[in-house]
Motif scaffolding. Structure first.
Motif, PDB file in Angstrom:
ATOM      1  N   LYS A 258      58.737  79.112  69.840  1.00 39.61           N
ATOM      2  CA  LYS A 258      57.625  79.869  69.813  1.00 39.61           C
ATOM      3  C   LYS A 258      55.878  79.604  70.454  1.00 39.61           C
ATOM      4  CE  LYS A 258      55.238  81.419  65.085  1.00 39.61           C
ATOM      5  NZ  LYS A 258      54.788  81.707  64.140  1.00 39.61           N
TER       6      LYS A 258
ATOM      7  N   ARG B 238      42.925  80.695  59.730  1.00 39.94           N
ATOM      8  CA  ARG B 238      44.284  79.899  60.009  1.00 39.94           C
ATOM      9  C   ARG B 238      44.900  80.079  60.842  1.00 39.94           C
ATOM     10  NH1 ARG B 238      47.564  79.778  53.965  1.00 39.94           N
ATOM     11  NH2 ARG B 238      48.446  77.745  54.551  1.00 39.94           N
ATOM     12  N   THR B 239      45.657  81.404  61.144  1.00 40.80           N
ATOM     13  CA  THR B 239      46.436  81.761  62.322  1.00 40.80           C
ATOM     14  C   THR B 239      46.419  80.823  63.661  1.00 40.80           C
ATOM     15  OG1 THR B 239      47.432  83.574  61.262  1.00 40.80           O
ATOM     16  CG2 THR B 239      48.287  83.487  63.477  1.00 40.80           C
TER      17      THR B 239
ATOM     18  N   GLN C 128      49.837  82.190  70.198  1.00 40.05           N
ATOM     19  CA  GLN C 128      49.233  83.423  70.387  1.00 40.05           C
ATOM     20  C   GLN C 128      47.929  83.149  70.582  1.00 40.05           C
ATOM     21  OE1 GLN C 128      51.159  85.918  70.980  1.00 40.05           O
ATOM     22  NE2 GLN C 128      52.958  85.082  71.158  1.00 40.05           N
TER      23      GLN C 128
ATOM     24  N   SER D  77      42.218  80.705  51.658  1.00 33.95           N
ATOM     25  CA  SER D  77      42.882  82.240  51.557  1.00 33.95           C
ATOM     26  C   SER D  77      44.074  82.383  49.916  1.00 33.95           C
ATOM     27  CB  SER D  77      44.311  81.125  52.536  1.00 33.95           C
ATOM     28  OG  SER D  77      44.173  80.962  53.903  1.00 33.95           O
TER      29      SER D  77
ATOM     30  N   ASP E 171      42.738  84.404  56.990  1.00 30.99           N
ATOM     31  CA  ASP E 171      43.852  84.700  56.945  1.00 30.99           C
ATOM     32  C   ASP E 171      43.846  84.332  58.636  1.00 30.99           C
ATOM     33  OD1 ASP E 171      45.066  84.705  54.425  1.00 30.99           O
ATOM     34  OD2 ASP E 171      45.239  86.591  54.837  1.00 30.99           O
ATOM     35  N   LYS E 172      43.108  84.867  59.654  1.00 30.95           N
ATOM     36  CA  LYS E 172      43.206  85.316  60.623  1.00 30.95           C
ATOM     37  C   LYS E 172      42.791  83.054  61.390  1.00 30.95           C
ATOM     38  CE  LYS E 172      42.254  89.415  62.051  1.00 30.95           C
ATOM     39  NZ  LYS E 172      41.201  90.522  62.599  1.00 30.95           N
TER      40      LYS E 172
ATOM     41  N   LYS F  43      46.344  77.160  64.043  1.00 30.51           N
ATOM     42  CA  LYS F  43      47.280  76.758  63.749  1.00 30.51           C
ATOM     43  C   LYS F  43      48.617  76.962  65.664  1.00 30.51           C
ATOM     44  CE  LYS F  43      49.792  77.998  59.110  1.00 30.51           C
ATOM     45  NZ  LYS F  43      50.951  78.634  58.340  1.00 30.51           N
ATOM     46  N   ASN F  44      48.136  78.289  65.710  1.00 32.27           N
ATOM     47  CA  ASN F  44      48.668  78.272  67.362  1.00 32.27           C
ATOM     48  C   ASN F  44      47.386  77.508  68.236  1.00 32.27           C
ATOM     49  OD1 ASN F  44      50.256  80.428  66.809  1.00 32.27           O
ATOM     50  ND2 ASN F  44      48.379  82.217  67.082  1.00 32.27           N
TER      51      ASN F  44
END
Length: 448
Positions: free
Chosen positions: A9, A301-302, A12, A434, A298-299, A305-306
């Motif tokens: 993975k 947090r994403t 992104q 979140s 949410d964005k 993580k990426n």
């Protein structure tokens, strides 16, 4: 028959972040290539002992540069991300950089004048501090271009400066070969000064085509920019104390001139590698600021993580490949005088420190976007205390190699502690936000 399928993975990330990071990494790769030739010329010309003197000049100057940094670059990226066309902010940031730089570098050179009775050191320090002052002004231009995702142009300006630096070093090294007595060590510091002049001129011309600076002195804006930058600046000072300056100051006394030359070269290589995560995270910062401003947790947090996955891959590459290739890297940028069984561990340990700094940058700049500077600042004091415990332990060993291992272990432990605390704090904040958004949505749905 069951077959296991392994899916890698990949992170992104947005096109702007990827392009900004790619351009800066590509530029940094070219800068490293130019730097290899430059350092090779310097080390061959000066030798390990004189390079140790050159390293002491740069370390002394960089300490005052760190103190004078004041976090203005990071704060500029954050503020320009929210208001990209603010010419008044651009102009006043340049003026603030100039005033504070003159103040700190003037104090540093004055201190050297009264306490260090070495003409070569004083002249070299004057040249090096002057180049760093010009670099300060360049970072304001870079912050503006970073906020506009135009780092390709800023990278071209930096490369132009590096080419100038290489040309100047080559000319000085050739002069030294022809007449060894006519080229003192301090003249080699003229090369980065000329390079800084070229880089600043190119960067400013590019930046002012994006946003015209408004040269109206605004005391209120200067105060606001200064005070909001100050926590970032203090954090930067504390981090550099245990990451760089305390180890360098102690090792300058523990190691011989030749050994300190090896340490200076290893530190230069590791510091270059550590910058990659800083470049990446400052590419992430503008988009992260937008998500946080819009309360799109949410964005955010994403994105975090990426970014973490991206930097984890970098950590493995730096520590694994870097340690394996350490002897080759030393020989590539220097002569055989810099390879010694007594100092074999310096570059591998400094590369581990650089790798750990990737997670430090990830946590710090993410929390910086969340206005968590004061929380971070308190932990920096604890990390500094942790490093000092290892420094005190060196008083119980007279062997220079053992002292160097202890000091570098302390730096790694302090950097790792900050990264751990920061990522833990960030995870709690993002999870809490979140969860709050989910509750608000649920309450709104039931009320409807």
């Amino acid at each position: 028959m069951l077959r296991a399928t392994v899916i890698l993975k990949l992170p992104q990330l947005s096109k702007e972040i990827l392009w900004s990071t790619f351009v800066q990494f590509g530029g940094k790769a070219l800068q490293i290539g130019l730097g290899i030739f430059t350092v090779k010329l310097i080390t061959n010309a000066l030798g390990s002992e004189n390079y140790g003197v050159y390293g002491k000049i740069s370390e002394f100057s960089l300490f005052f540069a760190t103190a004078a940094n004041l976090g203005i670059f990071g704060n500029m990226v954050r503020k320009m991300s929210l208001n990209p066309s603010d010419g008044k902010l651009f102009g006043n940031a340049l003026l603030l950089r100039l005033f504070t730089g003159l103040l700190f570098f003037g104090a540093g050179w004055g201190y050297a004048w009264f306490t260090i009775q070495d003409q070569a050191f004083l002249v070299g320090t004057l040249f090096f501090m002057s180049s760093l002052l010009l670099d300060f002004l360049t970072t304001v231009c870079d912050a503006l271009l970073q906020a506009h995702y135009k780092m390709g142009r800023a990278t071209l300006a930096l490369l132009l400066g590096r080419v100038t630096n290489l040309g100047m070093v080559y000319a000085l090294s050739q002069r030294l070969l022809l007449n060894p007595e006519s080229t003192p060590v301090e003249l080699f510091v003229l090369a980065p000064l000329l390079a800084s002049v070229v880089t600043l001129c190119a960067s400013f011309l590019i930046a002012q085509r994006t946003v015209k600076p408004i040269w109206s002195l605004n005391i209120q804006l200067l105060k606001e920019l200064f005070w909001t930058s100050l926590p970032f600046g203090i954090i930067n000072i504390l981090n550099n104390l245990y990451f760089r300056f305390i180890p360098s100051a102690v090792l300058a006394k523990k190691l011989s001139e030749e050994q300190f030359g090896v340490y200076s070269l290893s530190l230069h290589l590791a510091s270059t590698v550590s910058l990659l995560s800083t470049l990446f995270m400052f590419s992430v910062l503008p988009e992260l600021e937008k998500h946080l401003k819009n309360k799109d947790w949410d964005k955010a947090r994403t994105l975090y993580k990426n970014a973490k996955l991206f930097l984890s891959i970098g950590f493995v590459a730096v520590v694994g490949l870097g340690t394996w290739l350490a002897p080759w890297a030393i020989s590539l940028v220097s002569s055989k005088d810099f390879i010694s069984p007594e100092t074999w561990f310096l570059l591998p340990m400094l590369l581990v420190l650089a790798g750990v700094s990737y997670f430090y940058d990830l946590a710090f700049l993410s929390l910086f976007a969340l206005k968590q500077e004061i929380w971070w600042l308190k932990r920096e004091l604890l990390a500094l205390g942790l490093c000092l415990i290892f420094v005190l332990a060196t008083t119980f060993t007279a062997e220079s190699g053992g002292a160097a291992m202890l000091i570098l272990t302390g730096a790694i432990a302090a950097e790792a502690a900050m990264a751990h605390w920061g990522m833990k704090r960030l995870k709690q904040i993002l999870r809490s936000c979140s969860h709050k958004i989910s509750l608000d949505r649920s309450t709104q749905f039931h009320s409807d």
